[in-house]
Design a protein around this motif. Structure first.
Motif: not given
Length: 73
Positions: A22-24, A44-46, A62-72
């Motif tokens: 999906g573009g990640f 390019g993913g959403r 949005e394209p170009g953004q990044s995230v840390i989706p939690g502490d695993f």
């Protein structure tokens, strides 16, 4: 998130730039065979859902953004 991690690498490590559907792109760190940190970047993913064990995180970027989706840990 690491189903194919070789036992010899399980103690600790990291990998960057892993392509996802999906573009990640993901950067991962692990310790004792378990993911301790994930950074996801949209190329390019959403929208996507990150699943780790019984935990899931819905991500919208949005394209170009990044995230840390939690502490695993």
């Amino acid at each position: 998130m690491l189903p194919a991690l070789p036992a010899a690498w399980a103690v600790s490590g990291s990998v960057s730039g892993v392509g996802g559907r999906g573009g990640f792109v993901a950067d991962l760190r692990w310790k004792n065979g378990k993911v301790t940190r994930v950074t996801l970047k949209s190329v390019g993913g959403r929208d996507t859902t990150v699943v780790a064990g019984a935990t899931s995180h819905r991500i919208s970027l949005e394209p170009g953004q990044s995230v840390i989706p939690g502490d695993f840990a």
